[in-house]
Write a protein that holds these residues in place. Structure first.
Motif, PDB file in Angstrom:
ATOM      1  N   SER A  95       0.868  -1.171   0.000  1.00 38.94           N
ATOM      2  CA  SER A  95       0.000   0.000   0.000  1.00 38.94           C
ATOM      3  C   SER A  95       0.905   1.221   0.000  1.00 38.94           C
ATOM      4  O   SER A  95       1.829   1.311   0.820  1.00 38.94           O
ATOM      5  N   GLU A 107      -8.936  -5.278  -0.755  1.00 38.65           N
ATOM      6  CA  GLU A 107      -8.989  -5.779  -2.142  1.00 38.65           C
ATOM      7  C   GLU A 107      -9.651  -7.156  -2.179  1.00 38.65           C
ATOM      8  O   GLU A 107     -10.430  -7.460  -3.088  1.00 38.65           O
ATOM      9  N   LYS A 110     -13.462  -6.606  -1.425  1.00 38.32           N
ATOM     10  CA  LYS A 110     -14.216  -5.919  -2.470  1.00 38.32           C
ATOM     11  C   LYS A 110     -14.208  -6.690  -3.792  1.00 38.32           C
ATOM     12  O   LYS A 110     -15.205  -6.702  -4.506  1.00 38.32           O
TER      13      LYS A 110
HETATM   14  P1  5GP Z   1     -10.253   0.007  -5.306  1.00 37.14           P
HETATM   15  O1  5GP Z   1      -9.521   1.032  -6.124  1.00 37.14           O
HETATM   16  O2  5GP Z   1      -9.678  -1.361  -5.469  1.00 37.14           O
HETATM   17  O3  5GP Z   1     -11.723   0.026  -5.520  1.00 37.14           O
HETATM   18  O4  5GP Z   1     -10.033   0.426  -3.773  1.00 37.14           O
HETATM   19  C1  5GP Z   1      -8.743   0.637  -3.268  1.00 37.14           C
HETATM   20  C2  5GP Z   1      -8.826   0.996  -1.782  1.00 37.14           C
HETATM   21  O5  5GP Z   1      -7.581   0.707  -1.164  1.00 37.14           O
HETATM   22  C3  5GP Z   1      -9.102   2.470  -1.541  1.00 37.14           C
HETATM   23  O6  5GP Z   1      -9.925   2.596  -0.410  1.00 37.14           O
HETATM   24  C4  5GP Z   1      -7.729   3.064  -1.257  1.00 37.14           C
HETATM   25  O7  5GP Z   1      -7.770   4.176  -0.408  1.00 37.14           O
HETATM   26  C5  5GP Z   1      -7.042   1.886  -0.575  1.00 37.14           C
HETATM   27  N1  5GP Z   1      -5.594   1.849  -0.809  1.00 37.14           N
HETATM   28  C6  5GP Z   1      -4.657   1.646   0.128  1.00 37.14           C
HETATM   29  N2  5GP Z   1      -3.429   1.668  -0.427  1.00 37.14           N
HETATM   30  C7  5GP Z   1      -3.596   1.866  -1.752  1.00 37.14           C
HETATM   31  C8  5GP Z   1      -2.685   1.969  -2.826  1.00 37.14           C
HETATM   32  O8  5GP Z   1      -1.456   1.872  -2.722  1.00 37.14           O
HETATM   33  N3  5GP Z   1      -3.237   2.164  -4.044  1.00 37.14           N
HETATM   34  C9  5GP Z   1      -4.599   2.239  -4.229  1.00 37.14           C
HETATM   35  N4  5GP Z   1      -5.056   2.414  -5.484  1.00 37.14           N
HETATM   36  N5  5GP Z   1      -5.483   2.162  -3.223  1.00 37.14           N
HETATM   37  C10 5GP Z   1      -4.979   1.971  -1.995  1.00 37.14           C
END
Ligand code: 5GP
Length: 219
Positions: A95, A107, A110
């Motif tokens: 992250s 991930e 969801k």
């Molecule tokens: P998605 O984009 O898969 O729908 O959701 C990603 C979720 O993970 C978001 O809530 C985002 O804040 C959190 N997140 C934590 N670390 C990262 C990261 O490095 N990249 C991204 N894209 N999301 C992250």
């Protein structure tokens, strides 16, 4: 407002469909984020900016590329489920803004649970790592002379073509608008796979959210 109108409005909005944990996905997308782009875009101070693409997620996709997500609040990810691959995940699926495990947990919740009948938790994370290892995007772009640069403009089609050269299939690019340069800036590339999660498949919308004909690949 009639109920029918509300129903049509709902259909028009690109709201992610919820998945039930049966096989209602058509293909997978492995999304790899470009940390320099992602961190510039979110405007949140990133705790690290690895100098390579890292995994954002492996997403079962519905028909027409519709994102499907899970509302199912069971089968949560625990540390022990992914212990055998924890080191690899830390290196390749970190992250950029928070705790690694929280990112994997969300991930899985969801997206991963949408294919849980076919891929257990460990299998799902191993599949993402396997596909990631086969697609070193930084190297793939470099072979086409596409390298990070603060201002250099690259043709969006040439970025798509560079990935196509490697997978023989169309990727999907994701950009944000660099407001200073008023141009699209790359922050993510998706590579698509069939239901088996292994054989490449064309993504449906190669230019994705990249507007215009050129982009920067932020340094
Ligand atoms: P998605 O984009 O898969 O729908 O959701 C990603 C979720 O993970 C978001 O809530 C985002 O804040 C959190 N997140 C934590 N670390 C990262 C990261 O490095 N990249 C991204 N894209 N999301 C992250």
């Amino acid at each position: 407002m009639s109920m029918l109108f509300v129903f049509y409005l709902f259909l028009l909005l690109d709201v992610p469909k919820s998945c039930i944990a049966e096989k209602d996905y058509e293909f997978f997308m492995l999304a790899q984020q470009w940390p320099k782009g992602y961190c510039n875009r979110v405007g949140v101070p990133c705790k690290s900016r690895p100098n390579k693409f890292t995994i954002h997620g492996l997403w079962p996709q519905g028909r027409n590329g519709q994102l499907i997500t899970n509302g199912n609040d069971s089968n949560h990810l625990a540390y022990d489920d992914i212990k055998p691959v924890e080191n690899q995940l830390s290196l390749n699926w970190p992250s950029l803004i928070g705790k690694d495990f929280d990112f994997w947990y969300s991930e899985w919740k969801k997206h991963g649970t949408c294919s849980e009948k076919e891929f257990s938790k460990l299998e799902y994370f191993k599949l993402a790592l396997h596909n990631y290892a086969q697609n070193d995007l930084m190297g793939i772009l470099k072979r086409a002379n596409i390298v990070p640069n603060k201002k250099q403009l690259y043709n969006i089609s040439s970025v798509v073509a560079a990935v196509h050269q490697h997978t023989q299939h169309q990727p999907r690019l994701v950009c944000y608008l660099d407001t200073q340069l008023n141009v699209s800036a790359l922050y993510e590339i998706g590579i698509c796979y069939g239901e088996d999660g292994k054989s490449y498949k064309n993504c449906l919308d190669p230019h994705g959210t990249c507007r215009g004909t050129e982009l920067i690949y932020p340094k």
